[in-house]
Scaffold this motif. Structure first.
Motif, PDB file in Angstrom:
ATOM      1  N   ALA A 116      33.471  40.710  36.074  1.00  0.00           N
ATOM      2  CA  ALA A 116      33.106  41.999  35.481  1.00  0.00           C
ATOM      3  C   ALA A 116      34.214  42.474  34.542  1.00  0.00           C
ATOM      4  N   ARG A 117      33.834  42.757  33.296  1.00  0.00           N
ATOM      5  CA  ARG A 117      34.817  43.083  32.272  1.00  0.00           C
ATOM      6  C   ARG A 117      35.607  44.344  32.612  1.00  0.00           C
ATOM      7  N   GLU A 118      34.948  45.325  33.238  1.00  0.00           N
ATOM      8  CA  GLU A 118      35.630  46.591  33.534  1.00  0.00           C
ATOM      9  C   GLU A 118      36.671  46.456  34.643  1.00  0.00           C
ATOM     10  N   ALA A 119      36.524  45.447  35.483  1.00  0.00           N
ATOM     11  CA  ALA A 119      37.419  45.300  36.640  1.00  0.00           C
ATOM     12  C   ALA A 119      38.808  44.866  36.189  1.00  0.00           C
ATOM     13  N   GLU A 120      39.806  45.613  36.612  1.00  0.00           N
ATOM     14  CA  GLU A 120      41.200  45.290  36.271  1.00  0.00           C
ATOM     15  C   GLU A 120      41.797  44.271  37.230  1.00  0.00           C
ATOM     16  N   CYS A 121      41.181  44.116  38.396  1.00  0.00           N
ATOM     17  CA  CYS A 121      41.610  43.102  39.357  1.00  0.00           C
ATOM     18  C   CYS A 121      40.464  42.811  40.309  1.00  0.00           C
ATOM     19  N   LEU A 122      40.639  41.771  41.106  1.00  0.00           N
ATOM     20  CA  LEU A 122      39.662  41.412  42.137  1.00  0.00           C
ATOM     21  C   LEU A 122      40.328  41.513  43.499  1.00  0.00           C
ATOM     22  N   LEU A 123      39.617  42.097  44.453  1.00  0.00           N
ATOM     23  CA  LEU A 123      40.109  42.195  45.831  1.00  0.00           C
ATOM     24  C   LEU A 123      39.153  41.480  46.770  1.00  0.00           C
ATOM     25  N   LEU A 124      39.698  40.576  47.586  1.00  0.00           N
ATOM     26  CA  LEU A 124      38.962  39.956  48.689  1.00  0.00           C
ATOM     27  C   LEU A 124      39.336  40.732  49.942  1.00  0.00           C
ATOM     28  N   SER A 125      38.426  41.584  50.403  1.00  0.00           N
ATOM     29  CA  SER A 125      38.760  42.533  51.454  1.00  0.00           C
ATOM     30  C   SER A 125      38.334  42.029  52.826  1.00  0.00           C
ATOM     31  N   CYS A 126      39.284  41.729  53.662  1.00  0.00           N
ATOM     32  CA  CYS A 126      39.140  41.363  55.075  1.00  0.00           C
ATOM     33  C   CYS A 126      40.192  40.318  55.396  1.00  0.00           C
ATOM     34  N   THR A 127      40.985  40.585  56.409  1.00  0.00           N
ATOM     35  CA  THR A 127      42.054  39.652  56.783  1.00  0.00           C
ATOM     36  C   THR A 127      41.513  38.342  57.347  1.00  0.00           C
ATOM     37  N   ALA A 128      40.238  38.329  57.745  1.00  0.00           N
ATOM     38  CA  ALA A 128      39.660  37.112  58.320  1.00  0.00           C
ATOM     39  C   ALA A 128      39.041  36.198  57.263  1.00  0.00           C
ATOM     40  N   LEU A 129      39.004  36.647  56.000  1.00  0.00           N
ATOM     41  CA  LEU A 129      38.494  35.789  54.928  1.00  0.00           C
ATOM     42  C   LEU A 129      39.574  34.796  54.504  1.00  0.00           C
ATOM     43  N   ARG A 130      39.242  33.516  54.512  1.00  0.00           N
ATOM     44  CA  ARG A 130      40.200  32.502  54.060  1.00  0.00           C
ATOM     45  C   ARG A 130      40.383  32.631  52.552  1.00  0.00           C
ATOM     46  N   SER A 131      41.615  32.890  52.132  1.00  0.00           N
ATOM     47  CA  SER A 131      41.805  33.194  50.713  1.00  0.00           C
ATOM     48  C   SER A 131      43.075  32.620  50.109  1.00  0.00           C
ATOM     49  N   ARG A 132      44.077  32.344  50.898  1.00  0.00           N
ATOM     50  CA  ARG A 132      45.384  31.985  50.342  1.00  0.00           C
ATOM     51  C   ARG A 132      45.289  30.815  49.373  1.00  0.00           C
ATOM     52  N   GLU A 133      44.544  29.798  49.732  1.00  0.00           N
ATOM     53  CA  GLU A 133      44.514  28.582  48.921  1.00  0.00           C
ATOM     54  C   GLU A 133      43.715  28.735  47.634  1.00  0.00           C
ATOM     55  N   ILE A 134      42.820  29.731  47.566  1.00  0.00           N
ATOM     56  CA  ILE A 134      41.994  29.874  46.368  1.00  0.00           C
ATOM     57  C   ILE A 134      42.509  30.939  45.406  1.00  0.00           C
ATOM     58  N   LEU A 135      43.489  31.724  45.803  1.00  0.00           N
ATOM     59  CA  LEU A 135      43.972  32.803  44.943  1.00  0.00           C
ATOM     60  C   LEU A 135      44.492  32.297  43.596  1.00  0.00           C
ATOM     61  N   PRO A 136      45.342  31.260  43.558  1.00  0.00           N
ATOM     62  CA  PRO A 136      45.841  30.812  42.249  1.00  0.00           C
ATOM     63  C   PRO A 136      44.722  30.367  41.309  1.00  0.00           C
ATOM     64  N   ALA A 137      43.747  29.623  41.827  1.00  0.00           N
ATOM     65  CA  ALA A 137      42.636  29.156  40.989  1.00  0.00           C
ATOM     66  C   ALA A 137      41.812  30.323  40.468  1.00  0.00           C
ATOM     67  N   LEU A 138      41.615  31.329  41.310  1.00  0.00           N
ATOM     68  CA  LEU A 138      40.858  32.507  40.885  1.00  0.00           C
ATOM     69  C   LEU A 138      41.578  33.261  39.777  1.00  0.00           C
ATOM     70  N   GLU A 139      42.872  33.434  39.911  1.00  0.00           N
ATOM     71  CA  GLU A 139      43.630  34.153  38.885  1.00  0.00           C
ATOM     72  C   GLU A 139      43.567  33.405  37.553  1.00  0.00           C
ATOM     73  N   ARG A 140      43.638  32.082  37.612  1.00  0.00           N
ATOM     74  CA  ARG A 140      43.571  31.308  36.366  1.00  0.00           C
ATOM     75  C   ARG A 140      42.191  31.436  35.709  1.00  0.00           C
ATOM     76  N   SER A 141      41.138  31.337  36.519  1.00  0.00           N
ATOM     77  CA  SER A 141      39.793  31.349  35.932  1.00  0.00           C
ATOM     78  C   SER A 141      39.373  32.745  35.470  1.00  0.00           C
ATOM     79  N   LEU A 142      39.841  33.790  36.156  1.00  0.00           N
ATOM     80  CA  LEU A 142      39.451  35.159  35.806  1.00  0.00           C
ATOM     81  C   LEU A 142      40.407  35.817  34.815  1.00  0.00           C
TER      82      LEU A 142
END
Length: 252
Positions: A196-222
């Motif tokens: 979404a163009r208006e979004a200044e950042c993306l948040l994956l909300s919930c400590t139980a969501l597996r996210s550490r390994e995908i954060l770098p790839a997401l930042e690069r693609s977004l």
């Protein structure tokens, strides 16, 4: 031939006892009984060995508001008992949904009463700290929560001047199934919502969501900042521990 002579008493041997704990900075992480993600991710995200992490678990029943509010007494007890004879610099309460239901101010007050002197954080306080530091006011959010919890998240962030401009949810009922949501499913949802163009950042909300390994790839693609509850929490723990006044514990 006789055997070795029996020794009746244990010999007392002298030792020195350090006047302070062996670690320089410490954090208690209070995690939910069903969350198999938070402990490993936060430990891995904390840089180096500057902060010793001590983890305790509290029983999690459901994402129903009454059950989230009922966690108050368990959180206070865990904060009081974890390494109770030594100091804690930071207490981190590891549940975004509970932090929003209880409210960060009340949550921090009950932890501080149980553990005076410790600094307190939680996933939503950590996210707000990041948003403030980067002047972020419009976010995209992916959650695993049912609609009533998602509505509470939206109200909470709006009350703190943060607008959710794009959103999606896996709408899971809670429990250990959130920790088992496939990383690819999280990645796919995050890429779609985070675009979404208006979004200044993306948040994956919930400590139980597996996210550490995908954060770098997401930042690069977004091409924009991407945070998870765990990455924000680890960052805030590090900042609070660094800011803690440790001179009283230092030995000459």
């Amino acid at each position: 031939m006789s055997g070795p002579e029996r020794v009746d008493e244990w010999k007392t041997t002298p030792c020195e006892v350090d006047p302070a704990p062996y670690y320089k900075k410490s954090c208690a992480l209070i995690a939910l009984s069903t969350d198999i993600v938070i402990e490993n991710e936060v430990r891995e995200l904390l840089s180096g060995d500057a902060v010793s992490l001590f983890v305790d678990r509290i029983e999690f029943r459901s994402l129903a508001r009454e059950d989230l509010l009922a966690l108050r007494s368990s959180i206070a007890q865990a904060a009081r008992l974890i390494i109770s004879q030594d100091r804690l610099d930071v207490v981190a309460v590891g549940c975004a949904a509970a932090a929003m239901a209880i409210g960060p101010s009340e949550l921090h007050a009950l932890v501080t009463r149980a553990r005076p002197g410790a600094m307190v954080t939680d996933p939503v306080s950590a996210c707000l700290a990041i948003f403030a530091s980067k002047s972020i006011t419009k976010i995209a959010v992916v959650t695993p929560y049912p609609d009533d919890v998602n509505a509470g998240i939206e109200r909470f962030y709006e009350q703190h001047g943060i607008m959710i401009v794009a959103k999606a949810s896996f709408k899971r009922p809670g429990g250990d199934d959130i920790s088992r949501i496939a990383s690819q499913s999280i990645l796919d949802a995050a890429r779609e919502v985070g675009a979404a163009r208006e979004a200044e950042c993306l948040l994956l909300s919930c400590t139980a969501l597996r996210s550490r390994e995908i954060l770098p790839a997401l930042e690069r693609s977004l091409a924009k900042p991407v945070f998870s509850s765990n990455s924000a929490l680890a960052r805030h723990i590090q900042e609070l521990a660094t800011a803690a006044n440790l001179q009283v514990y230092d030995q000459p």
